[in-house]
Every structure is written in structure tokens, then in C-alpha cells.
Design a protein around this motif. Structure first.
Motif, PDB file in Angstrom:
ATOM      1  N   LYS A  43      40.286 102.418  60.958  1.00  0.00           N
ATOM      2  CA  LYS A  43      38.900 101.928  61.910  1.00  0.00           C
ATOM      3  C   LYS A  43      40.091 100.704  62.386  1.00  0.00           C
ATOM      4  N   ALA A  44      40.913  99.985  61.894  1.00  0.00           N
ATOM      5  CA  ALA A  44      41.592  98.884  62.984  1.00  0.00           C
ATOM      6  C   ALA A  44      42.615  99.564  63.949  1.00  0.00           C
ATOM      7  N   GLY A  45      42.794 100.788  63.618  1.00  0.00           N
ATOM      8  CA  GLY A  45      44.138 101.414  64.356  1.00  0.00           C
ATOM      9  C   GLY A  45      45.470 100.110  64.552  1.00  0.00           C
ATOM     10  N   LEU A  46      45.747 100.031  63.495  1.00  0.00           N
ATOM     11  CA  LEU A  46      46.673  99.627  62.671  1.00  0.00           C
ATOM     12  C   LEU A  46      47.980 100.445  61.660  1.00  0.00           C
ATOM     13  N   VAL A  47      49.574 100.260  61.766  1.00  0.00           N
ATOM     14  CA  VAL A  47      50.408 101.061  61.113  1.00  0.00           C
ATOM     15  C   VAL A  47      49.689 100.843  59.560  1.00  0.00           C
ATOM     16  N   PHE A  48      49.661 101.609  58.905  1.00  0.00           N
ATOM     17  CA  PHE A  48      49.496 101.093  56.961  1.00  0.00           C
ATOM     18  C   PHE A  48      50.337 102.348  56.891  1.00  0.00           C
ATOM     19  N   ALA A  49      51.733 101.804  56.123  1.00  0.00           N
ATOM     20  CA  ALA A  49      52.702 102.732  55.435  1.00  0.00           C
ATOM     21  C   ALA A  49      52.912 102.224  53.956  1.00  0.00           C
ATOM     22  N   THR A  50      53.480 102.927  52.918  1.00  0.00           N
ATOM     23  CA  THR A  50      54.286 102.633  51.467  1.00  0.00           C
ATOM     24  C   THR A  50      55.060 102.565  51.438  1.00  0.00           C
ATOM     25  N   ASN A  51      55.708 102.261  50.886  1.00  0.00           N
ATOM     26  CA  ASN A  51      57.620 101.940  50.872  1.00  0.00           C
ATOM     27  C   ASN A  51      57.997 102.674  49.844  1.00  0.00           C
ATOM     28  N   HIS A  52      58.148 104.035  49.646  1.00  0.00           N
ATOM     29  CA  HIS A  52      58.331 104.669  49.134  1.00  0.00           C
ATOM     30  C   HIS A  52      60.113 105.174  49.537  1.00  0.00           C
ATOM     31  N   HIS A  53      60.619 104.794  49.329  1.00  0.00           N
ATOM     32  CA  HIS A  53      62.026 104.911  49.798  1.00  0.00           C
ATOM     33  C   HIS A  53      63.334 105.797  49.919  1.00  0.00           C
ATOM     34  N   LEU A  54      62.275 106.319  48.299  1.00  0.00           N
ATOM     35  CA  LEU A  54      63.344 107.891  47.925  1.00  0.00           C
ATOM     36  C   LEU A  54      63.302 109.058  49.130  1.00  0.00           C
ATOM     37  N   PHE A  76      59.372 102.476  60.432  1.00  0.00           N
ATOM     38  CA  PHE A  76      57.651 102.210  60.433  1.00  0.00           C
ATOM     39  C   PHE A  76      57.996 101.030  61.358  1.00  0.00           C
ATOM     40  N   GLN A  77      58.742 100.630  62.094  1.00  0.00           N
ATOM     41  CA  GLN A  77      58.412  99.537  63.242  1.00  0.00           C
ATOM     42  C   GLN A  77      58.610 100.609  64.410  1.00  0.00           C
ATOM     43  N   ALA A  78      59.350 102.063  64.836  1.00  0.00           N
ATOM     44  CA  ALA A  78      59.169 102.390  65.579  1.00  0.00           C
ATOM     45  C   ALA A  78      57.170 103.462  65.659  1.00  0.00           C
ATOM     46  N   ALA A  79      56.526 103.168  64.687  1.00  0.00           N
ATOM     47  CA  ALA A  79      55.602 103.830  64.049  1.00  0.00           C
ATOM     48  C   ALA A  79      54.995 102.580  65.289  1.00  0.00           C
ATOM     49  N   VAL A  80      54.957 101.537  64.978  1.00  0.00           N
ATOM     50  CA  VAL A  80      54.376 100.685  64.850  1.00  0.00           C
ATOM     51  C   VAL A  80      54.242 100.091  66.706  1.00  0.00           C
ATOM     52  N   ALA A  81      56.100 100.589  67.693  1.00  0.00           N
ATOM     53  CA  ALA A  81      55.843 100.937  69.002  1.00  0.00           C
ATOM     54  C   ALA A  81      55.234 102.080  69.464  1.00  0.00           C
ATOM     55  N   GLY A  82      54.941 103.156  68.193  1.00  0.00           N
ATOM     56  CA  GLY A  82      54.132 103.837  69.198  1.00  0.00           C
ATOM     57  C   GLY A  82      54.793 105.388  69.620  1.00  0.00           C
ATOM     58  N   GLU A  83      56.410 105.548  68.336  1.00  0.00           N
ATOM     59  CA  GLU A  83      56.783 106.657  68.382  1.00  0.00           C
ATOM     60  C   GLU A  83      56.814 106.967  66.746  1.00  0.00           C
ATOM     61  N   GLY A  84      56.258 108.021  66.183  1.00  0.00           N
ATOM     62  CA  GLY A  84      56.186 108.711  65.034  1.00  0.00           C
ATOM     63  C   GLY A  84      55.199 108.134  64.154  1.00  0.00           C
TER      64      GLY A  84
END
Ligand code: NDP
Length: 333
Positions: A111-122, A288-296
Motif C-alpha cells: 500500500k505504501a509502495g515500499l520495499v519490504f524484505a525478509t532476511n532469509h540469508h541462505l 535490498f538496496q538495489a530493490a529500493v533503487a528500483g532494480e529488481g
């Protein structure tokens, strides 16, 4: 990118501060429930500001994203507050204690148009990516089964809420089975349909399970066998994928570090598979940072976190009730 840490945690200290800084993120704040702990943590890690009030911290317009690594019961409200304040969120697993709560987090981000990610490192590790590539390129034929070995010994400094506090989301199932659920989904590209399970307390757990074994049914017909524990000092970790044309043996790969080995066995013989040995957490931050920048997309999205939680909770439900449980992924519509 300017980050705030929500939670003066071990995982932030051991891995995430380094990962964020390696990816040129600036960490400007750390939040703790204790002013003293926040100050000490900030000083130890050269973070300029410490805080105890979440709303005040989130009101800072300079903060772009937050990394949430508090105990599990706090993730929901902290993530919702951060999203409400317009911050992108990288949240630790399990996203929440209930699937509906995790769904609410994903919905709020959307709804907010924000990146929300889960830290599943594996799924960021070179070894897991190599295994996935072998499967997806058909090297082992049709996948028949996946065996996940993730029975480890919980180090003494982590033997707190994880082994004694159901309210904080303790127990090996929310802690490790969620990771294994994400691994199975990542490797096989499908979501478990139903599970049967057993769990026990085998020495460390006090009010929560410290060991679990479960079997999952996949839509393709493949079977997944999963073993998690906090009480196995010498078991080692790993996974095996068996197909009609070959088998993959990945040893010591259910870890936080880029170690282990991957071997492919087919009719042509045994072959060691090379893989990239980059930092798992740094790769997660980079994505994550790439996603915030609109990349993937981030390596593991919010929806991935909903699904891993759904499988883990089905495992606990199945173990408690002694019956097969259909995985309830919640209502994402
Ligand atoms: P910790 O127990 O180290 O930290 C969790 C919280 O405990 C902190 O936020 C802190 O609260 C509080 N705390 C820390 N030290 C003290 C202390 N000395 N006295 C009192 N309270 C203290 O947990 P972890 O770092 O192991 O885990 C945090 C989260 O990260 C969990 O959700 C876990 O599932 C996840 N995790 C994920 C991993 C991954 O690989 N993705 C690996 C490890 C953990 P406060 O912030 O208020 O100071």
C-alpha cells in the motif's frame, strides 16, 4: 542509503552491521528498549545516535530504511510503524508469530509502495544457488526428494528467549524450520502443500520445542524431509536432493558463512561443483538496496517470509495435533 537498526541484537552485531557498511550503507541510529544498551551498542559499533522511542526515530526524514532484528514478537508492530513512516524495511525471520500478521506487513508495504524484505540469508549463498541451478537445469532429472539437515548446537550466548520464551517466539521451529521452508521453496520452486511432524524438547527447550522432524508434500509429488535442532553438537548440516538422473550432496551449507561443499552424482560419476563464496548477508543487503533503487526484487521478499512462516507454523501445528496439516498461506488478495 541511510539505515536505522531496530534492535541491539547479536545478528546485527555479528553480521548485519558489517554487511550494510560493506554495501556503503550508513547506519545512523540504533534502537533498543534499554537506553543503556542502546548507548553501549552505538558506542561499540560507531553508530552516531541511539534511541529508545520508535516514533521519534522514525520521524527522522534522513532515515531511508530500517533493519528489524528484535525478538520475534516485536517485528509486527515495529515493521508496521516503519512502513507507516515511509521507511523501507528489511525484517528478520520469522516475520511475525502468526501468518495473518505477516500478511498484514506485506499488505502495508504494498500500500505504501515500499520495499519490504525478509532476511532469509541462505538463498543468498553461492552453495544454495549452485544446487538450485543444478536442479533447474535438469541435471538430476525429476526431483524425487529433498532432505534438509539443520540440527545444530545453539551456542550458549543465544540460549535465552529462543529456548524459554514462547511469548517472544522462541522454539526451534520459528527459528530454524522457517529457514528450511525458505530453502525448500527456493531450491524446488514450489510451495509445500501439507506436512506431518513430530517435535520434542531434548535438553535445552524449556516451554518450547528444541528439536523437530517433519515431512512435507510438494505439488510436484516430491517429498521433503526436514530436521531442525538446537541440541546436536556434532551432527553437521547439509542437504541432499535426489532425482531420477542424479543426486546432489551439499555438506555444511546450512550456515551463516560461505563454506561447505556441493557434489553431483550421476551415471557419469562424482563431480565437485564450484560455487561463489561471497558473504551471504552482504548479498542480501545488496539486493535490498538495489530493490529500493528500483532494480529488481530483494533476495527474499515479504511474501517469501509469509510463506516460510506458514510452513513452520503448519509443522508446529502438525506436531502438536499429531495429524497432517494443510499449509495455510493466508489471504494475500
Ligand atoms: P538477540 O537475543 O541477540 O537479540 C534480540 C533482542 O534481545 C535485542 O533486540 C535486544 O533488545 C535483546 N537483548 C540483546 N542483548 C540483551 C541483553 N544483554 N539483555 C537483555 N536483552 C538483550 O537475538 P538474535 O540476534 O539472535 O536474533 C534477533 C532476531 O534475528 C530474531 O528475530 C532471529 O530470529 C533473527 N535471526 C536471524 C538470523 C538470520 O540468519 N537471518 C540469524 C540470527 C537471528 P533491544 O533491542 O531492546 O536492546
Amino acid at each position: 542509503m541511510r539505515w536505522a537498526l531496530i534492535g541491539a541484537s547479536t545478528i546485527a552485531r555479528q553480521y548485519m552491521i558489517g554487511a550494510i557498511r560493506a554495501e556503503h550503507g550508513e547506519i545512523s541510529h540504533v534502537l533498543s528498549a534499554s537506553a543503556e544498551r542502546a548507548r553501549a551498542f552505538a558506542a561499540e559499533h560507531h553508530i552516531s545516535a541511539s534511541a529508545t522511542d520508535l516514533d521519534t526515530l522514525l520521524a527522522d526524514p534522513e532515515i531511508d530504511a530500517v533493519y528489524i532484528s528484535t525478538t520475534n514478537e516485536k517485528h509486527l508492530l515495529q515493521a508496521l510503524a516503519a512502513l507507516h513512516a515511509g521507511k523501507h524495511v528489511l525484517c528478520e525471520k520469522p516475520l511475525a508469530l502468526a501468518v495473518d500478521h505477516a500478511v498484514a506487513m506485506v499488505r502495508a508495504a504494498k500500500k505504501a509502495g515500499l520495499v519490504f524484505a525478509t532476511n532469509h540469508h541462505l538463498r543468498c549463498s553461492g552453495s544454495h544457488r549452485a544446487v538450485r541451478e543444478l536442479i533447474m537445469s535438469g541435471r538430476i532429472g525429476k526431483v524425487l526428494s529433498l532432505r534438509l539437515h539443520h540440527a545444530v548446537f545453539l551456542p550458549p550466548h543465544l540460549q535465552g528467549w529462543r529456548i524459554s520464551s514462547p511469548e517472544s517466539g522462541g522454539g526451534v521451529i520459528p527459528d530454524i524450520t522457517v529457514h528450511d521452508a525458505d530453502v525448500a521453496r527456493f531450491l524446488l520452486g514450489e510451495d509445500p502443500v501439507s506436512v506431518v511432524a513430530q517435535m520434542t524438547s531434548s535438553g535445552l527447550g524449556n516451554g518450547v520445542e528444541d528439536s523437530a522432524m517433519s515431512v512435507w508434500t510438494m505439488p510436484s509429488g516430491a517429498m521433503v524431509m526436514s530436521h531442525e535442532s538446537f541440541t546436536h553438537p556434532f551432527a553437521g548440516s547439509g542437504l541432499e536432493v535426489h532425482g531420477t538422473q542424479g543426486s546432489i550432496f551439499a555438506r555444511d551449507v546450512m550456515t551463516q558463512n560461505p563454506i561447505g561443499s556441493v557434489e553431483l552424482v550421476t551415471g557419469s560419476g562424482r563431480q565437485t561443483i564450484a560455487f561463489e563464496q561471497h558473504d551471504l548477508y552482504r548479498e542480501g543487503v545488496r539486493r535490498f538496496q538495489a530493490a529500493v533503487a528500483g532494480e529488481g526484487e530483494p533476495a527474499a521478499t515479504g511474501l517469501d517470509g509469509v510463506k516460510s512462516l506458514a510452513v513452520a507454523l503448519a509443522v508446529r501445528d502438525a506436531a502438536e495435533r499429531g495429524v497432517r496439516i494443510a499449509v495455510n498461506y493466508g489471504d494475500m488478495h
